[in-house]
Scaffold this motif. Sequence first.
Motif, PDB file in Angstrom:
ATOM      1  N   ARG A 144       0.539  -0.746  -0.015  1.00  0.00           N
ATOM      2  CA  ARG A 144      -0.114  -0.287  -0.818  1.00  0.00           C
ATOM      3  C   ARG A 144       0.841   1.677   0.355  1.00  0.00           C
ATOM      4  N   VAL A 145       0.115   2.555  -0.519  1.00  0.00           N
ATOM      5  CA  VAL A 145       1.437   3.587  -1.095  1.00  0.00           C
ATOM      6  C   VAL A 145      -0.122   4.538  -0.451  1.00  0.00           C
ATOM      7  N   TYR A 146       0.287   5.227   0.416  1.00  0.00           N
ATOM      8  CA  TYR A 146      -0.867   6.058   1.153  1.00  0.00           C
ATOM      9  C   TYR A 146      -0.885   7.655   0.511  1.00  0.00           C
ATOM     10  N   LEU A 202       7.770   5.036  -7.937  1.00  0.00           N
ATOM     11  CA  LEU A 202       6.567   5.999  -8.081  1.00  0.00           C
ATOM     12  C   LEU A 202       6.148   5.713  -9.036  1.00  0.00           C
ATOM     13  N   ALA A 203       6.594   5.423 -10.043  1.00  0.00           N
ATOM     14  CA  ALA A 203       5.660   6.045 -12.047  1.00  0.00           C
ATOM     15  C   ALA A 203       4.780   4.423 -11.662  1.00  0.00           C
ATOM     16  N   LEU A 204       4.656   3.876 -10.477  1.00  0.00           N
ATOM     17  CA  LEU A 204       3.236   2.874 -10.715  1.00  0.00           C
ATOM     18  C   LEU A 204       2.429   3.232 -10.299  1.00  0.00           C
ATOM     19  N   VAL A 205       2.820   4.059  -9.215  1.00  0.00           N
ATOM     20  CA  VAL A 205       1.318   5.015  -7.681  1.00  0.00           C
ATOM     21  C   VAL A 205       1.420   5.858  -8.805  1.00  0.00           C
ATOM     22  N   ARG A 206       1.890   6.782 -10.096  1.00  0.00           N
ATOM     23  CA  ARG A 206       1.526   8.002 -10.782  1.00  0.00           C
ATOM     24  C   ARG A 206       0.539   7.159 -11.599  1.00  0.00           C
ATOM     25  N   GLU A 207       0.869   5.996 -11.773  1.00  0.00           N
ATOM     26  CA  GLU A 207      -0.125   5.507 -12.719  1.00  0.00           C
ATOM     27  C   GLU A 207      -1.537   5.283 -12.482  1.00  0.00           C
ATOM     28  N   LYS A 208      -1.340   4.371 -11.118  1.00  0.00           N
ATOM     29  CA  LYS A 208      -2.400   4.607 -10.478  1.00  0.00           C
ATOM     30  C   LYS A 208      -3.442   5.597  -9.897  1.00  0.00           C
ATOM     31  N   GLN A 211      -8.850  16.250 -14.591  1.00  0.00           N
ATOM     32  CA  GLN A 211      -7.221  17.215 -13.430  1.00  0.00           C
ATOM     33  C   GLN A 211      -6.779  17.856 -14.307  1.00  0.00           C
ATOM     34  N   PRO A 212      -5.912  18.890 -13.672  1.00  0.00           N
ATOM     35  CA  PRO A 212      -5.506  20.091 -14.317  1.00  0.00           C
ATOM     36  C   PRO A 212      -4.045  19.705 -14.557  1.00  0.00           C
ATOM     37  N   VAL A 213      -3.281  19.291 -13.013  1.00  0.00           N
ATOM     38  CA  VAL A 213      -2.228  18.970 -13.143  1.00  0.00           C
ATOM     39  C   VAL A 213      -1.879  17.562 -12.843  1.00  0.00           C
ATOM     40  N   LEU A 214      -1.276  16.638 -14.022  1.00  0.00           N
ATOM     41  CA  LEU A 214      -0.535  15.304 -13.066  1.00  0.00           C
ATOM     42  C   LEU A 214       0.209  15.459 -12.377  1.00  0.00           C
ATOM     43  N   PRO A 215       0.422  14.965 -10.667  1.00  0.00           N
ATOM     44  CA  PRO A 215       1.334  14.892 -10.365  1.00  0.00           C
ATOM     45  C   PRO A 215       2.350  13.822 -10.867  1.00  0.00           C
ATOM     46  N   GLY A 216       3.277  14.780 -11.550  1.00  0.00           N
ATOM     47  CA  GLY A 216       4.520  14.348 -12.166  1.00  0.00           C
ATOM     48  C   GLY A 216       5.454  14.226 -10.828  1.00  0.00           C
ATOM     49  N   ASN A 217       5.613  15.405 -10.104  1.00  0.00           N
ATOM     50  CA  ASN A 217       6.640  15.158  -9.345  1.00  0.00           C
ATOM     51  C   ASN A 217       6.419  14.739  -7.701  1.00  0.00           C
ATOM     52  N   LEU A 218       6.540  12.996  -7.858  1.00  0.00           N
ATOM     53  CA  LEU A 218       6.042  12.226  -6.454  1.00  0.00           C
ATOM     54  C   LEU A 218       7.338  12.653  -5.947  1.00  0.00           C
ATOM     55  N   ILE A 219       7.268  11.967  -4.647  1.00  0.00           N
ATOM     56  CA  ILE A 219       7.816  11.699  -3.878  1.00  0.00           C
ATOM     57  C   ILE A 219       7.907  10.669  -3.024  1.00  0.00           C
ATOM     58  N   LEU A 220       8.783  10.090  -2.552  1.00  0.00           N
ATOM     59  CA  LEU A 220       8.672   8.363  -1.571  1.00  0.00           C
ATOM     60  C   LEU A 220       8.606   8.266  -0.379  1.00  0.00           C
ATOM     61  N   VAL A 221       7.580   8.568   0.650  1.00  0.00           N
ATOM     62  CA  VAL A 221       7.951   8.420   1.792  1.00  0.00           C
ATOM     63  C   VAL A 221       7.483   7.174   2.384  1.00  0.00           C
ATOM     64  N   ALA A 222       8.822   7.312   3.666  1.00  0.00           N
ATOM     65  CA  ALA A 222       8.645   6.133   5.309  1.00  0.00           C
ATOM     66  C   ALA A 222       8.308   7.180   6.476  1.00  0.00           C
ATOM     67  N   VAL A 223       6.679   7.336   6.738  1.00  0.00           N
ATOM     68  CA  VAL A 223       6.458   7.980   7.809  1.00  0.00           C
ATOM     69  C   VAL A 223       5.733   7.026   8.878  1.00  0.00           C
ATOM     70  N   THR A 224       6.652   7.178  10.185  1.00  0.00           N
ATOM     71  CA  THR A 224       6.539   6.540  10.738  1.00  0.00           C
ATOM     72  C   THR A 224       5.773   6.598  11.950  1.00  0.00           C
TER      73      THR A 224
END
Lengths: 211, 442
Positions: free
Chosen positions: B111-113, B134-140, B147-160
Amino acid sequence: MSLSGRPNTVRLVFLGAARVGKSALIRRFLHDSFEHKYTRTVEELHVLEYDPAGSGKMRLEILDTSGSYSFPAMRELSIRHSDAFALVYAVDDPGSLEEVKRLRDEILRLRGGKSAPITVVGSKADLKDTEGRVLLAADVMATVENEWDADFVEASARTGVNTVGVFRALLQQVNLPHRVSPAAWRRRDTLPRRAVKKRPPLKKNNSCVLS
Amino acid sequence: MDAAERKQAVLSVAFRYLDTYRELLQEEGERSNSFPKELYLCAVQELSRYPELVEDVLKLQRWTEILHCPSDEEKESRKKQVRPLFRHFRRIDACLQPREAFRGSDEIFCRVYTPDHSYVTIRSRLSCRVGEILALVREKLQYSEDQPVLPGNLILVAVTSAGEKAVFRPSDEAVFTTLGVNTHLFTCEPSELDSLLPLPEEIHWTPGDSKLHDMSAEEVANQLVAFDWELFSCVHEVEFVCYVFHGEQSRWRPLNLELVLQRCSEVQHWVATEILQCQSLPKRVQLLRKFIKIAALCKQQQDLLSFLAVVLGLDNPAVSRLRLTWEGLPGKFRKQFQQFESVADPSRNHKSYRDLITSLRPPLIPFTPLLLKDLTFLHESCKTFHGELVNFEKMVSPFTFTMDTETSPSHLQTKAYVRQLQVIDNQNLLFDMSCKLEPKDT
C-alpha cells in the motif's frame, strides 16, 4: 453511525468478481472518466471529504477491492469495517452474479445477523442483448429486492449512466445525504439527453415499464 | 606448492563461492554466468599443461550449465509467487504457513498512502527501485482528463507512527523490508511533505482484553521460537556480508536479514504494548510475570533473539517506570529478571552475553543486532581477514527445527497471534499510556 469505528467516517466497499467494473464505476463517479484498458486492482481506498448540510465535515471512504486476487482474510477485514456494500456483477457474466450471491452469504455470516446494507449493482448496463447481455434487470431485481431485501441498481461506467445512482443508493442506506459532489455528480445536468432517454436509471417505481 | 596445486586452490575457492551463492546467481540469470564462463575458458587453455586439472574443469563446465539455464521447474515456482509482505498487509492469509526466504525478484503487494490517507496498492518486485514504485503509483493516481496538473513530481516517504519522515531517493532499492514496524509508505508532492500525518494507530482490540491472558507462557514461547527459526533460516549467509560490507552498493539486498531485525523490534514493542494496554494492576503484574517466564523459556530454548527482545521490551522506560506493577512482582521473578537484564548489559563489550553464548551448544539463534555490530567492527578494523568470517555453522547448523505437530484450535490461535503481533511503536504514545496507568506522583 459509523461501523468503521471512527466518528464522521463512512466507508463504502465495492466487492465482486474480476472484470465486472468495480473500479470503473468508482472512477466514473469520482473523476468522470473511463479507461478502456483493464487493469487488475489489488486494493484502493479513495477518500472524499464533504460537508453534507453545513453540519460538519464528513469523511467518505470508498474501498475498491480485488476480484482477481483472492485474499479471504483481507476481504473479511474489509467486510467487518465497512458501513455499506456494493456487490457488483456484470450483465454479460452470469458467473459474476453467482459471486455476488456468495459474497452476500459471507457478509451476512460475518455480520452475525446485524443488518447489512447491501446494494446489488448490475454493471455494464449499456450492453444490449445483441452485445452480450444475458442477465435481465427485471429478473435480478426481483430476486434482490424481494428475496434479499437489498437495493438494486443498474449502471454503466462506460456511458456514465446512473453511476451516481449507485452511490445515491449506498448513501441512502447509511442514512447520509447523498449530495456528494465529485465530477460525476456535477456532470449530471450536462448528460446528453439521448443517453438518459435510452436507459433511464432503474428505480423500483418504474420497474414494470422496463420489463 | 607447485603451480598446479595453486591453481587448484584458486578453483576450490571459486567452487566454494559458487556453492554458497548458487541460488542468488541463478536468479540473476545471464549476468552471473560470465565469471564461471571466463574462468572455465582460462582453465581449458591450461589443461594441456596441467592435465591434473581435468576434474576441476569438468566441474566448472557443469557450473556454467547450471547458471546458464536454471531448471524450468525452478523458474516456474519463482514466477507465480506474489506475496503480501506481512508488514503492509497485517492479516495475511498465509500467516500460518511456514515462511520462505524472500528474493529480490519476488513480487509483493504494497500500500502507498497519499496525504489524505487514501491509498493505492501496487504490485512490484521486492527489489524495485523507488523510481519504479513512483511510476506505478503515478499510473494509478492519474485517472482523469479534467485533472489539470498531473502529479509529475511525486516523492516517496516513509512515515513512522510518531510522524517522523524519511524521503527516499529515486535510486534507492528494495525499501519495503527496511521499514519499521508501524511505518508506512506515503507519496506526495514535495510541497506537501510537511503536512503528512501518520496513520492513526491500528490497534483493533479493546484495552485490557488481550488474547495473551488466555495463553500459557509455554505456548507463546514455543511459537516465538518456532517463528524465529523460520525467519532465521530464511537468511542466506551472504546477507550478513552484504549488510555489513557493501552497504547500499551491494549486489543483493539483505532482505531476509532485515526482516529478522524488524521482528526483533516488533517483539520489543509488543511486550511494551501488551503491558501498557492492560488497565488493571493485578492483571498487569500477571502479565509481567508471564513475560519474564516467556523470556526464560526462550533462553532455555536458545533463542537469544526473542529472549533479549522480551527483556529489552520490559526495559522500555515506559514499562520500567511502572513502580506499582514491578513492586507487585514476587521476589523470585524480580531476581530472575535482574539476571536477564545483566545479559543485556552492554558493559565490557557485552561480556555477559558473550559468556552466555559460549556456554551454549549450537544450534542457537543469536541476538542478531549484536552479531551485525561485531561484523561491522570486524570489517572496519581488519583490512584482511583469514579463515571463515562468520562461523555460520555454529549459528545455524543444518538443524531443522522440529515443530510440534499438535494442531488444537488454541495452538493455532497462539500461532496466528504470535505471527501477527499488534504493536504500538510510537514511544511518545507508550509513555503517555504509562503515565495514565500510574501517574507520576504515585
